[in-house]
Design a protein around this motif. Sequence first.
Motif, PDB file in Angstrom:
ATOM      1  N   SER A  97       0.852  -1.229  -0.058  1.00 11.50           N
ATOM      2  CA  SER A  97      -0.036  -0.029  -0.074  1.00 11.50           C
ATOM      3  C   SER A  97       0.815   1.174   0.044  1.00 11.50           C
ATOM      4  CB  SER A  97      -1.004   0.078   1.244  1.00 11.50           C
ATOM      5  OG  SER A  97      -1.577  -0.959   1.777  1.00 11.50           O
ATOM      6  N   GLY A  98       2.192   1.128  -0.061  1.00 13.00           N
ATOM      7  CA  GLY A  98       3.047   2.253   0.063  1.00 13.00           C
ATOM      8  C   GLY A  98       3.447   2.834   1.233  1.00 13.00           C
ATOM      9  N   SER A  99       3.277   1.876   2.647  1.00 10.63           N
ATOM     10  CA  SER A  99       3.413   2.567   3.850  1.00 10.63           C
ATOM     11  C   SER A  99       4.651   1.631   4.353  1.00 10.63           C
ATOM     12  CB  SER A  99       2.191   2.249   4.591  1.00 10.63           C
ATOM     13  OG  SER A  99       1.203   2.949   4.246  1.00 10.63           O
ATOM     14  N   LEU A 100       5.881   2.014   3.539  1.00 11.95           N
ATOM     15  CA  LEU A 100       6.765   1.214   3.847  1.00 11.95           C
ATOM     16  C   LEU A 100       7.451   1.143   5.410  1.00 11.95           C
ATOM     17  CD1 LEU A 100       8.988   1.873   0.687  1.00 11.95           C
ATOM     18  CD2 LEU A 100       7.324  -0.208   0.984  1.00 11.95           C
ATOM     19  N   ASN A 101       7.088   2.267   5.679  1.00 14.37           N
ATOM     20  CA  ASN A 101       7.646   2.602   7.236  1.00 14.37           C
ATOM     21  C   ASN A 101       6.905   1.727   8.176  1.00 14.37           C
ATOM     22  OD1 ASN A 101       5.177   4.192   6.435  1.00 14.37           O
ATOM     23  ND2 ASN A 101       5.220   5.352   8.590  1.00 14.37           N
ATOM     24  N   VAL A 102       5.761   1.110   7.837  1.00 10.59           N
ATOM     25  CA  VAL A 102       5.025   0.188   8.879  1.00 10.59           C
ATOM     26  C   VAL A 102       4.947  -1.172   8.442  1.00 10.59           C
ATOM     27  CG1 VAL A 102       3.443   2.049  10.327  1.00 10.59           C
ATOM     28  CG2 VAL A 102       2.652   1.048   8.007  1.00 10.59           C
ATOM     29  N   CYS A 103       6.117  -1.304   7.672  1.00  9.04           N
ATOM     30  CA  CYS A 103       6.052  -2.916   7.072  1.00  9.04           C
ATOM     31  C   CYS A 103       6.119  -3.868   8.164  1.00  9.04           C
ATOM     32  CB  CYS A 103       7.547  -2.870   6.598  1.00  9.04           C
ATOM     33  SG  CYS A 103       8.122  -4.807   6.143  1.00  9.04           S
ATOM     34  N   GLU A 104       5.500  -4.841   8.068  1.00  8.95           N
ATOM     35  CA  GLU A 104       5.365  -5.975   9.085  1.00  8.95           C
ATOM     36  C   GLU A 104       6.683  -6.552   9.545  1.00  8.95           C
ATOM     37  OE1 GLU A 104       2.097  -8.480   7.856  1.00  8.95           O
ATOM     38  OE2 GLU A 104       0.515  -6.921   7.862  1.00  8.95           O
ATOM     39  N   ASN A 105       7.609  -6.574   8.570  1.00  5.34           N
ATOM     40  CA  ASN A 105       8.904  -7.125   8.942  1.00  5.34           C
ATOM     41  C   ASN A 105       9.929  -6.059   8.830  1.00  5.34           C
ATOM     42  OD1 ASN A 105       7.743  -9.913   8.570  1.00  5.34           O
ATOM     43  ND2 ASN A 105       7.184  -9.106   6.823  1.00  5.34           N
ATOM     44  N   LEU A 106       9.752  -4.916   9.021  1.00  3.82           N
ATOM     45  CA  LEU A 106      10.479  -3.776   9.031  1.00  3.82           C
ATOM     46  C   LEU A 106      11.865  -4.107   9.949  1.00  3.82           C
ATOM     47  CD1 LEU A 106      11.319  -0.803   8.016  1.00  3.82           C
ATOM     48  CD2 LEU A 106      10.160  -0.197  10.166  1.00  3.82           C
ATOM     49  N   LYS A 107      12.972  -3.600   9.450  1.00  3.76           N
ATOM     50  CA  LYS A 107      14.232  -3.744  10.095  1.00  3.76           C
ATOM     51  C   LYS A 107      14.832  -2.341   9.810  1.00  3.76           C
ATOM     52  CE  LYS A 107      15.279  -8.571  10.476  1.00  3.76           C
ATOM     53  NZ  LYS A 107      13.794  -8.974  10.478  1.00  3.76           N
ATOM     54  N   VAL A 108      15.500  -1.922  10.922  1.00  5.33           N
ATOM     55  CA  VAL A 108      16.450  -0.627  10.804  1.00  5.33           C
ATOM     56  C   VAL A 108      17.838  -0.717  10.956  1.00  5.33           C
ATOM     57  CG1 VAL A 108      16.488   1.656  11.562  1.00  5.33           C
ATOM     58  CG2 VAL A 108      14.230   0.733  11.204  1.00  5.33           C
ATOM     59  N   LEU A 109      18.645  -0.556  10.296  1.00 10.71           N
ATOM     60  CA  LEU A 109      20.254  -0.652  10.367  1.00 10.71           C
ATOM     61  C   LEU A 109      20.405  -0.184  11.855  1.00 10.71           C
ATOM     62  CD1 LEU A 109      21.556   0.147   6.727  1.00 10.71           C
ATOM     63  CD2 LEU A 109      21.115  -2.150   7.909  1.00 10.71           C
ATOM     64  N   GLY A 110      21.489  -0.857  12.351  1.00 12.56           N
ATOM     65  CA  GLY A 110      21.682  -0.265  13.698  1.00 12.56           C
ATOM     66  C   GLY A 110      20.863  -0.280  14.918  1.00 12.56           C
ATOM     67  N   VAL A 111      19.774  -0.961  14.426  1.00 12.19           N
ATOM     68  CA  VAL A 111      18.492  -1.135  15.721  1.00 12.19           C
ATOM     69  C   VAL A 111      18.401  -2.598  15.570  1.00 12.19           C
ATOM     70  CG1 VAL A 111      16.342  -0.765  16.552  1.00 12.19           C
ATOM     71  CG2 VAL A 111      17.751   1.017  15.587  1.00 12.19           C
ATOM     72  N   HIS A 112      17.977  -3.253  14.383  1.00 15.18           N
ATOM     73  CA  HIS A 112      17.379  -4.652  14.356  1.00 15.18           C
ATOM     74  C   HIS A 112      18.298  -5.365  13.414  1.00 15.18           C
ATOM     75  CE1 HIS A 112      13.830  -1.985  14.050  1.00 15.18           C
ATOM     76  NE2 HIS A 112      13.419  -2.909  15.068  1.00 15.18           N
ATOM     77  N   ALA A 113      19.235  -4.642  12.791  1.00 13.55           N
ATOM     78  CA  ALA A 113      20.212  -5.296  11.764  1.00 13.55           C
ATOM     79  C   ALA A 113      21.468  -4.610  11.862  1.00 13.55           C
ATOM     80  CB  ALA A 113      19.832  -5.113  10.150  1.00 13.55           C
ATOM     81  N   PRO A 114      22.761  -5.432  11.687  1.00 11.78           N
ATOM     82  CA  PRO A 114      23.968  -4.555  11.854  1.00 11.78           C
ATOM     83  C   PRO A 114      23.980  -3.150  11.139  1.00 11.78           C
ATOM     84  CG  PRO A 114      24.328  -7.033  11.389  1.00 11.78           C
ATOM     85  CD  PRO A 114      23.017  -6.492  11.266  1.00 11.78           C
ATOM     86  N   GLY A 115      24.545  -2.098  11.871  1.00 15.26           N
ATOM     87  CA  GLY A 115      24.796  -0.689  10.999  1.00 15.26           C
ATOM     88  C   GLY A 115      25.857  -0.360  10.550  1.00 15.26           C
ATOM     89  N   MET A 116      26.229   0.945  10.435  1.00 16.99           N
ATOM     90  CA  MET A 116      27.150   1.443   9.737  1.00 16.99           C
ATOM     91  C   MET A 116      28.605   1.780  10.371  1.00 16.99           C
ATOM     92  SD  MET A 116      25.237   3.801   6.819  1.00 16.99           S
ATOM     93  CE  MET A 116      23.665   3.969   7.537  1.00 16.99           C
ATOM     94  N   ALA A 117      28.543   1.456  11.818  1.00 16.40           N
ATOM     95  CA  ALA A 117      29.701   1.721  12.587  1.00 16.40           C
ATOM     96  C   ALA A 117      30.957   0.835  12.468  1.00 16.40           C
ATOM     97  CB  ALA A 117      29.313   1.704  13.998  1.00 16.40           C
ATOM     98  N   CYS A 118      31.273   0.990  11.104  1.00 18.11           N
ATOM     99  CA  CYS A 118      32.341   0.112  10.692  1.00 18.11           C
ATOM    100  C   CYS A 118      33.425   0.659   9.662  1.00 18.11           C
ATOM    101  CB  CYS A 118      31.938  -1.166  10.439  1.00 18.11           C
ATOM    102  SG  CYS A 118      30.781  -1.184   9.174  1.00 18.11           S
ATOM    103  N   GLN A 119      34.368   0.272   9.419  1.00 23.22           N
ATOM    104  CA  GLN A 119      35.312   0.934   8.490  1.00 23.22           C
ATOM    105  C   GLN A 119      34.764   0.807   6.876  1.00 23.22           C
ATOM    106  OE1 GLN A 119      39.253  -0.551   8.807  1.00 23.22           O
ATOM    107  NE2 GLN A 119      40.134   0.785   7.523  1.00 23.22           N
ATOM    108  N   TYR A 120      34.309  -0.654   6.777  1.00 25.60           N
ATOM    109  CA  TYR A 120      33.614  -0.736   5.408  1.00 25.60           C
ATOM    110  C   TYR A 120      32.055  -1.316   5.672  1.00 25.60           C
ATOM    111  CZ  TYR A 120      38.300  -0.221   3.490  1.00 25.60           C
ATOM    112  OH  TYR A 120      39.470   0.207   3.252  1.00 25.60           O
ATOM    113  N   PHE A 121      31.294  -0.948   4.925  1.00 24.32           N
ATOM    114  CA  PHE A 121      29.684  -1.259   5.138  1.00 24.32           C
ATOM    115  C   PHE A 121      29.307  -2.067   3.895  1.00 24.32           C
ATOM    116  CE2 PHE A 121      25.326  -0.420   5.363  1.00 24.32           C
ATOM    117  CZ  PHE A 121      24.892  -1.280   6.468  1.00 24.32           C
ATOM    118  N   LEU A 122      28.690  -3.238   3.984  1.00 26.96           N
ATOM    119  CA  LEU A 122      28.086  -3.767   2.810  1.00 26.96           C
ATOM    120  C   LEU A 122      26.744  -3.704   2.839  1.00 26.96           C
ATOM    121  CD1 LEU A 122      29.030  -6.040   0.652  1.00 26.96           C
ATOM    122  CD2 LEU A 122      28.426  -7.771   2.029  1.00 26.96           C
TER     123      LEU A 122
END
Length: 189
Positions: A97-122
């Motif tokens: 429906s275009g409401s990606l911010n309330v995805c039922e499976n939403l993950k945010v980098l640095g909260v639910h998935a590894p974030g960018m606090a690294c020398q190289y980020f994939l």
Amino acid sequence: MLLVNMPEAYKIEYLDVPVPEVGDNQVLIKMKRIGICGSDIQVYHGKHKYMTFPIVQGHEGSGVIEKIGKDVKNFAVGDRVTVQPQLFCGECYPCKSGSLNVCENLKVLGVHAPGMACQYFLVDASKVLKLPENMDFDKGALVEPTAVGVHAAKKCGDIKGANIVVIGAGTIGNLVAQAAKALGAGKVM
């Protein structure tokens, strides 16, 4: 490469880990800047209700593409970039429906998935945005919170000439106020 990990609240460890291998649709970014958001402070104190340890923080960042996967077409080594930190499924009802911010499976980098606090980020190339050549890396790390502020101001509809009150004077509140002014608000308090 250097990676900053939080195994638990109030504890930060610096790890030497291998540089990740680039997949076909991925880019490897040499990180230049990361922002520290209010949610990062909540994570540090162990008070963010949606995360679990261990976690690599960092959802506001900028850097330079170091390597690209063989199927990546819109980017080149040396491009200055930022990353969209929301990972959504694209399959659930909110996504369709275009409401990606309330995805039922939403993950945010640095909260639910590894974030960018690294020398190289994939990251998958679909999450990467080029920065203008004249934008420095500090401002590049502010693209994500600025987008939040602009989106919030635009949710109010046409605000040309309107008087606007913003509750909260943190980074997002200040960016909402600046966006409201840029969108033509009369007075902003």
